[in-house]
Design a protein around this motif. Structure first.
Motif, PDB file in Angstrom:
ATOM      1  N   GLN A  33       0.833  -1.205   0.000  1.00 49.20           N
ATOM      2  CA  GLN A  33       0.000   0.000   0.000  1.00 49.20           C
ATOM      3  C   GLN A  33       0.871   1.260   0.000  1.00 49.20           C
ATOM      4  O   GLN A  33       0.589   2.235  -0.696  1.00 49.20           O
ATOM      5  CB  GLN A  33      -0.911   0.002   1.236  1.00 49.20           C
ATOM      6  N   LYS A  34       1.947   1.190   0.794  1.00 44.94           N
ATOM      7  CA  LYS A  34       2.863   2.322   0.840  1.00 44.94           C
ATOM      8  C   LYS A  34       3.552   2.524  -0.502  1.00 44.94           C
ATOM      9  O   LYS A  34       3.670   3.655  -0.998  1.00 44.94           O
ATOM     10  CB  LYS A  34       3.900   2.092   1.944  1.00 44.94           C
ATOM     11  N   LYS A  35       4.019   1.415  -1.120  1.00 46.88           N
ATOM     12  CA  LYS A  35       4.682   1.518  -2.425  1.00 46.88           C
ATOM     13  C   LYS A  35       3.737   2.096  -3.473  1.00 46.88           C
ATOM     14  O   LYS A  35       4.130   2.919  -4.310  1.00 46.88           O
ATOM     15  CB  LYS A  35       5.173   0.144  -2.859  1.00 46.88           C
ATOM     16  N   GLN A  36       2.485   1.612  -3.470  1.00 48.20           N
ATOM     17  CA  GLN A  36       1.507   2.115  -4.445  1.00 48.20           C
ATOM     18  C   GLN A  36       1.267   3.611  -4.261  1.00 48.20           C
ATOM     19  O   GLN A  36       1.217   4.376  -5.222  1.00 48.20           O
ATOM     20  CB  GLN A  36       0.191   1.348  -4.304  1.00 48.20           C
ATOM     21  N   LYS A  37       1.144   4.045  -2.984  1.00 43.71           N
ATOM     22  CA  LYS A  37       0.896   5.458  -2.722  1.00 43.71           C
ATOM     23  C   LYS A  37       2.101   6.306  -3.137  1.00 43.71           C
ATOM     24  O   LYS A  37       1.954   7.387  -3.725  1.00 43.71           O
ATOM     25  CB  LYS A  37       0.608   5.656  -1.239  1.00 43.71           C
ATOM     26  N   VAL A  38       3.323   5.813  -2.855  1.00 37.68           N
ATOM     27  CA  VAL A  38       4.535   6.533  -3.253  1.00 37.68           C
ATOM     28  C   VAL A  38       4.624   6.630  -4.764  1.00 37.68           C
ATOM     29  O   VAL A  38       5.023   7.668  -5.331  1.00 37.68           O
ATOM     30  CB  VAL A  38       5.782   5.844  -2.671  1.00 37.68           C
ATOM     31  N   SER A  39       4.252   5.527  -5.454  1.00 38.11           N
ATOM     32  CA  SER A  39       4.261   5.550  -6.924  1.00 38.11           C
ATOM     33  C   SER A  39       3.297   6.610  -7.464  1.00 38.11           C
ATOM     34  O   SER A  39       3.598   7.323  -8.425  1.00 38.11           O
ATOM     35  CB  SER A  39       3.895   4.160  -7.454  1.00 38.11           C
ATOM     36  N   GLU A  40       2.125   6.716  -6.836  1.00 37.42           N
ATOM     37  CA  GLU A  40       1.160   7.738  -7.255  1.00 37.42           C
ATOM     38  C   GLU A  40       1.732   9.140  -7.036  1.00 37.42           C
ATOM     39  O   GLU A  40       1.558  10.035  -7.878  1.00 37.42           O
ATOM     40  CB  GLU A  40      -0.139   7.565  -6.452  1.00 37.42           C
ATOM     41  N   VAL A  41       2.425   9.310  -5.903  1.00 41.49           N
ATOM     42  CA  VAL A  41       3.010  10.625  -5.621  1.00 41.49           C
ATOM     43  C   VAL A  41       4.078  10.971  -6.651  1.00 41.49           C
ATOM     44  O   VAL A  41       4.157  12.104  -7.144  1.00 41.49           O
ATOM     45  CB  VAL A  41       3.599  10.656  -4.199  1.00 41.49           C
ATOM     46  N   LYS A  42       4.924   9.974  -7.006  1.00 45.30           N
ATOM     47  CA  LYS A  42       5.970  10.224  -8.004  1.00 45.30           C
ATOM     48  C   LYS A  42       5.363  10.611  -9.354  1.00 45.30           C
ATOM     49  O   LYS A  42       5.858  11.514 -10.044  1.00 45.30           O
ATOM     50  CB  LYS A  42       6.847   8.986  -8.160  1.00 45.30           C
ATOM     51  N   THR A  43       4.306   9.889  -9.738  1.00 44.92           N
ATOM     52  CA  THR A  43       3.630  10.234 -10.999  1.00 44.92           C
ATOM     53  C   THR A  43       3.095  11.668 -10.938  1.00 44.92           C
ATOM     54  O   THR A  43       3.215  12.443 -11.894  1.00 44.92           O
ATOM     55  CB  THR A  43       2.474   9.263 -11.266  1.00 44.92           C
ATOM     56  N   TYR A  77       7.098  27.936  -6.484  1.00 41.04           N
ATOM     57  CA  TYR A  77       6.521  26.634  -6.834  1.00 41.04           C
ATOM     58  C   TYR A  77       7.602  25.556  -6.916  1.00 41.04           C
ATOM     59  O   TYR A  77       7.392  24.411  -6.497  1.00 41.04           O
ATOM     60  CB  TYR A  77       5.777  26.736  -8.166  1.00 41.04           C
ATOM     61  N   LYS A  78       8.769  25.918  -7.479  1.00 40.00           N
ATOM     62  CA  LYS A  78       9.859  24.945  -7.569  1.00 40.00           C
ATOM     63  C   LYS A  78      10.344  24.537  -6.178  1.00 40.00           C
ATOM     64  O   LYS A  78      10.659  23.364  -5.934  1.00 40.00           O
ATOM     65  CB  LYS A  78      11.010  25.532  -8.388  1.00 40.00           C
ATOM     66  N   SER A  79      10.406  25.519  -5.271  1.00 38.33           N
ATOM     67  CA  SER A  79      10.798  25.213  -3.901  1.00 38.33           C
ATOM     68  C   SER A  79       9.782  24.289  -3.235  1.00 38.33           C
ATOM     69  O   SER A  79      10.148  23.333  -2.533  1.00 38.33           O
ATOM     70  CB  SER A  79      10.927  26.518  -3.106  1.00 38.33           C
ATOM     71  N   ASP A  80       8.507  24.555  -3.487  1.00 43.65           N
ATOM     72  CA  ASP A  80       7.442  23.701  -2.950  1.00 43.65           C
ATOM     73  C   ASP A  80       7.567  22.282  -3.493  1.00 43.65           C
ATOM     74  O   ASP A  80       7.430  21.299  -2.750  1.00 43.65           O
ATOM     75  CB  ASP A  80       6.083  24.302  -3.329  1.00 43.65           C
ATOM     76  N   LEU A  81       7.862  22.166  -4.795  1.00 44.99           N
ATOM     77  CA  LEU A  81       8.002  20.840  -5.401  1.00 44.99           C
ATOM     78  C   LEU A  81       9.222  20.113  -4.856  1.00 44.99           C
ATOM     79  O   LEU A  81       9.181  18.892  -4.633  1.00 44.99           O
ATOM     80  CB  LEU A  81       8.100  20.981  -6.923  1.00 44.99           C
ATOM     81  N   ASN A  82      10.309  20.831  -4.616  1.00 45.28           N
ATOM     82  CA  ASN A  82      11.501  20.202  -4.022  1.00 45.28           C
ATOM     83  C   ASN A  82      11.203  19.662  -2.633  1.00 45.28           C
ATOM     84  O   ASN A  82      11.716  18.604  -2.227  1.00 45.28           O
ATOM     85  CB  ASN A  82      12.649  21.204  -3.968  1.00 45.28           C
ATOM     86  N   ASN A  83      10.385  20.381  -1.868  1.00 40.81           N
ATOM     87  CA  ASN A  83       9.991  19.891  -0.546  1.00 40.81           C
ATOM     88  C   ASN A  83       9.218  18.583  -0.661  1.00 40.81           C
ATOM     89  O   ASN A  83       9.402  17.652   0.141  1.00 40.81           O
ATOM     90  CB  ASN A  83       9.145  20.932   0.176  1.00 40.81           C
ATOM     91  N   LEU A  84       8.332  18.517  -1.673  1.00 45.06           N
ATOM     92  CA  LEU A  84       7.579  17.275  -1.883  1.00 45.06           C
ATOM     93  C   LEU A  84       8.512  16.120  -2.246  1.00 45.06           C
ATOM     94  O   LEU A  84       8.346  14.988  -1.764  1.00 45.06           O
ATOM     95  CB  LEU A  84       6.537  17.478  -2.992  1.00 45.06           C
ATOM     96  N   LYS A  85       9.513  16.407  -3.096  1.00 42.76           N
ATOM     97  CA  LYS A  85      10.460  15.358  -3.478  1.00 42.76           C
ATOM     98  C   LYS A  85      11.247  14.868  -2.260  1.00 42.76           C
ATOM     99  O   LYS A  85      11.466  13.656  -2.092  1.00 42.76           O
ATOM    100  CB  LYS A  85      11.433  15.894  -4.535  1.00 42.76           C
ATOM    101  N   SER A  86      11.671  15.813  -1.411  1.00 45.22           N
ATOM    102  CA  SER A  86      12.404  15.429  -0.203  1.00 45.22           C
ATOM    103  C   SER A  86      11.534  14.585   0.714  1.00 45.22           C
ATOM    104  O   SER A  86      11.990  13.609   1.338  1.00 45.22           O
ATOM    105  CB  SER A  86      12.880  16.683   0.535  1.00 45.22           C
ATOM    106  N   GLU A  87      10.261  14.962   0.760  1.00 46.39           N
ATOM    107  CA  GLU A  87       9.319  14.212   1.590  1.00 46.39           C
ATOM    108  C   GLU A  87       9.176  12.778   1.087  1.00 46.39           C
ATOM    109  O   GLU A  87       9.148  11.818   1.868  1.00 46.39           O
ATOM    110  CB  GLU A  87       7.971  14.940   1.586  1.00 46.39           C
ATOM    111  N   VAL A  88       9.109  12.609  -0.238  1.00 46.15           N
ATOM    112  CA  VAL A  88       8.993  11.271  -0.824  1.00 46.15           C
ATOM    113  C   VAL A  88      10.241  10.447  -0.524  1.00 46.15           C
ATOM    114  O   VAL A  88      10.164   9.247  -0.205  1.00 46.15           O
ATOM    115  CB  VAL A  88       8.751  11.378  -2.346  1.00 46.15           C
ATOM    116  N   LYS A  89      11.412  11.089  -0.623  1.00 44.67           N
ATOM    117  CA  LYS A  89      12.650  10.362  -0.340  1.00 44.67           C
ATOM    118  C   LYS A  89      12.691   9.884   1.110  1.00 44.67           C
ATOM    119  O   LYS A  89      13.149   8.771   1.394  1.00 44.67           O
ATOM    120  CB  LYS A  89      13.855  11.262  -0.626  1.00 44.67           C
TER     121      LYS A  89
END
Length: 221
Positions: A33-43, A77-89
């Motif tokens: 479930q976690k992998k699926q949710k992370v995959s959705e976030v990456k997409t 917006y780019k800074s916001d997106l970088n925060n999301l990427k860091s969160e995913v990592k």
């Protein structure tokens, strides 16, 4: 400002908010479930990057004063997106224990979400200011168009008046020509009348002299 940029911006804000919610829920999941949710976030992050690229291209095609404001928004917006990427990592990194995960959720995630909320608040405030600036620019553009239309109308009136003056000038020139011709005709007629007058006077004088001579000869005889 730019309807195209505004459309991309709305899509990005909705997508970013949705990705933040998914990251929060993914942190509390395990296994597939976690992998699926992370995959959705990456997409979703890929889609968000595509929207940012589109906004960047659109912003760079606009006039310098508008472009500078929109590029400043894009940096947020780019800074916001970088925060999301860091969160995913952070979510992917690991096998965190339940206690560590709970601590992260209670402290780190809370701080991240708070920072993200503050950042979004700043973005919304910036968006409102830009909307007001856009309204002022539109109003200035409308005023410029009205002024341009007024200028065109004045030029058309001046052109019409110029045509009328040219027509009047041509008419007066024609009248001057006719007056000149009439003057020459009258001058010629006056000369002929004077000439005829001298001729008649000469004839009368000759006739008077002839009569006097005839009378003289008759009386002397």
């Amino acid at each position: 400002m730019s309807e195209v940029f505004d459309g991309y911006e709305r899509q990005y804000c909705e997508l970013s908010a949705n990705l933040s919610r998914k990251c929060t829920s993914a942190s509390a999941l395990n296994g597939e479930q976690k992998k699926q949710k992370v995959s959705e976030v990456k997409t979703g992050i890929d889609e968000a990057e595509a929207l940012i690229r589109k906004m960047d291209l659109e912003a760079r095609s606009l006039p310098p004063n508008v472009k500078a404001v929109l590029l400043a928004k894009l940096r947020e917006y780019k800074s916001d997106l970088n925060n999301l990427k860091s969160e995913v990592k952070r979510i992917e990194s690991g096998s965190l224990s339940a206690a560590t995960r709970d601590e992260l959720l209670e402290s780190g995630m809370a701080d991240t979400l708070t920072a993200s909320a503050d950042q979004r608040s700043r973005l919304m405030s910036t968006t409102e200011r830009l909307d007001k600036s856009s309204d002022r620019i539109k109003e200035s553009r409308r005023t410029m168009l009205e002024t341009e239309e007024l200028g065109v109308s004045i030029l058309q009136d001046l052109h019409s008046q110029r045509q009328s003056l040219l027509h009047a000038h041509n008419t007066l020139h024609g009248v001057d020509d006719n007056i000149g011709k009439s003057k020459r005709i009258l001058t010629n007629m006056s000369r002929r009348m004077n000439k005829n007058k001298w001729i008649v006077t000469s004839i009368i004088i000759v006739l008077v002299l002839a009569i006097i001579l005839i009378l003289y000869f008759k009386l002397t005889k």
